[in-house]
Design a protein around this motif. Structure first.
Motif, PDB file in Angstrom:
ATOM      1  N   TYR A   4      37.827  29.670  30.077  1.00 54.51           N
ATOM      2  CA  TYR A   4      36.492  29.852  29.495  1.00 54.51           C
ATOM      3  C   TYR A   4      36.266  28.877  28.322  1.00 54.51           C
ATOM      4  N   LYS A   8      33.315  26.085  27.734  1.00 52.74           N
ATOM      5  CA  LYS A   8      32.459  26.019  26.539  1.00 52.74           C
ATOM      6  C   LYS A   8      32.535  24.629  25.903  1.00 52.74           C
ATOM      7  N   HIS A  11      30.523  22.345  27.941  1.00 59.84           N
ATOM      8  CA  HIS A  11      29.109  22.672  27.729  1.00 59.84           C
ATOM      9  C   HIS A  11      28.573  22.033  26.440  1.00 59.84           C
ATOM     10  N   LEU A  63      26.303  20.434  32.135  1.00 52.58           N
ATOM     11  CA  LEU A  63      25.699  21.450  31.257  1.00 52.58           C
ATOM     12  C   LEU A  63      25.282  22.678  32.072  1.00 52.58           C
ATOM     13  N   GLY A  67      27.270  26.202  31.978  1.00 53.52           N
ATOM     14  CA  GLY A  67      26.443  27.318  31.493  1.00 53.52           C
ATOM     15  C   GLY A  67      26.407  28.456  32.498  1.00 53.52           C
ATOM     16  N   MET A  70      29.700  30.345  32.642  1.00 53.70           N
ATOM     17  CA  MET A  70      29.957  31.204  31.466  1.00 53.70           C
ATOM     18  C   MET A  70      29.110  32.477  31.507  1.00 53.70           C
ATOM     19  N   TRP A  78      29.066  36.353  29.432  1.00 52.85           N
ATOM     20  CA  TRP A  78      27.681  36.663  29.088  1.00 52.85           C
ATOM     21  C   TRP A  78      26.940  36.940  30.382  1.00 52.85           C
ATOM     22  N   PHE A  86      19.841  34.532  25.877  1.00 54.98           N
ATOM     23  CA  PHE A  86      19.852  33.071  25.663  1.00 54.98           C
ATOM     24  C   PHE A  86      20.264  32.244  26.896  1.00 54.98           C
ATOM     25  N   LEU A  91      18.406  28.371  30.826  1.00 60.40           N
ATOM     26  CA  LEU A  91      18.221  27.924  32.208  1.00 60.40           C
ATOM     27  C   LEU A  91      16.761  27.522  32.457  1.00 60.40           C
ATOM     28  N   VAL A 143      16.044  24.679  22.986  1.00 53.88           N
ATOM     29  CA  VAL A 143      17.193  25.252  23.722  1.00 53.88           C
ATOM     30  C   VAL A 143      18.385  25.416  22.768  1.00 53.88           C
ATOM     31  N   MET A 147      20.444  28.782  21.952  1.00 56.03           N
ATOM     32  CA  MET A 147      21.874  28.870  22.250  1.00 56.03           C
ATOM     33  C   MET A 147      22.661  29.271  21.007  1.00 56.03           C
ATOM     34  N   ARG A 150      20.496  32.770  19.058  1.00 58.71           N
ATOM     35  CA  ARG A 150      20.434  33.911  19.992  1.00 58.71           C
ATOM     36  C   ARG A 150      19.586  35.059  19.433  1.00 58.71           C
TER      37      ARG A 150
END
Ligand code: HEM
Length: 152
Positions: A4, A8, A11, A63, A67, A70, A78, A86, A91, A143, A147, A150
């Motif tokens: 994970y 990230k 990302h 990206l 995303g 995750m 999430w 978020f 998206l 965005v 992110m 939140r």
């Protein structure tokens, strides 16, 4: 480091590259148009397309994929379809950004390039390219805000 964390990392790096090129592209195009040299305009827009095909397309892919992984599937921490929202907002805004940066702005640059290549004395077309760049920039910053902060 868990899988994970790798997602990230990819990302955030992809976000840096993708959002970072927006002001760079804007300033470069603005500067070259101000020089009013058609051959330089056509060449720079060509080069810009070459670079963006190699930066923006892969980074947008990384990206989106990181995303999604995750927020959906076995590694997700999430939710894509629940609070906090978020990832869903990200998206949606990424899709709008892709429309602006992969369809609308390239069409504007194409019209300007054709005009520059034609050596025409007429007025430069697609003068609204700046407004579209600013809209894209604003979407990118929005965005990142969602992110990081939140809010819901
Ligand atoms: C232009 C589009 C995007 C940008 C610029 C962006 C940027 C970022 C940044 C900078 C972070 C780190 C925030 C922090 O740790 O404080 C982040 C986290 C995250 N993003 Fe995105 N993102 C975008 C699109 C997406 C999409 C489309 C999804 C999902 C479909 C997504 C899902 C996530 C998730 C789940 C995290 C949380 C990671 C964690 O804290 O564990 N993002 N994003």
């Amino acid at each position: 480091m868990e899988f994970y964390d790798g997602l990230k990392l990819i990302h955030v790096l992809a976000a840096m590259f993708l959002i970072g090129t927006i002001p760079f592209d804007y300033l470069l195009v603005r500067r070259v148009l101000a020089a009013r040299d058609p051959s330089r305009i056509a060449k720079t827009l060509d080069d810009l397309e070459w670079v963006e095909n190699r930066i923006a397309i892969p980074t947008a892919g990384f990206l989106l994929l990181s995303g999604l992984l995750m927020s959906w599937g076995p590694w997700a921490r999430w939710s894509l379809f629940g609070a906090p929202w978020f990832p869903t907002v990200g998206l949606g805004l990424l899709v709008v950004m892709l429309i602006v940066f992969a369809a609308i702005l390239p069409a504007k640059y194409k019209a300007i390039r054709a005009w520059a290549n034609g050596g025409s004395q007429a007025q430069m077309p697609a003068k609204d390219w700046q407004a579209w760049s600013f809209l894209g920039m604003a979407l990118g910053l929005t965005v990142v805000y969602f992110m990081v902060v939140r809010p819901f």
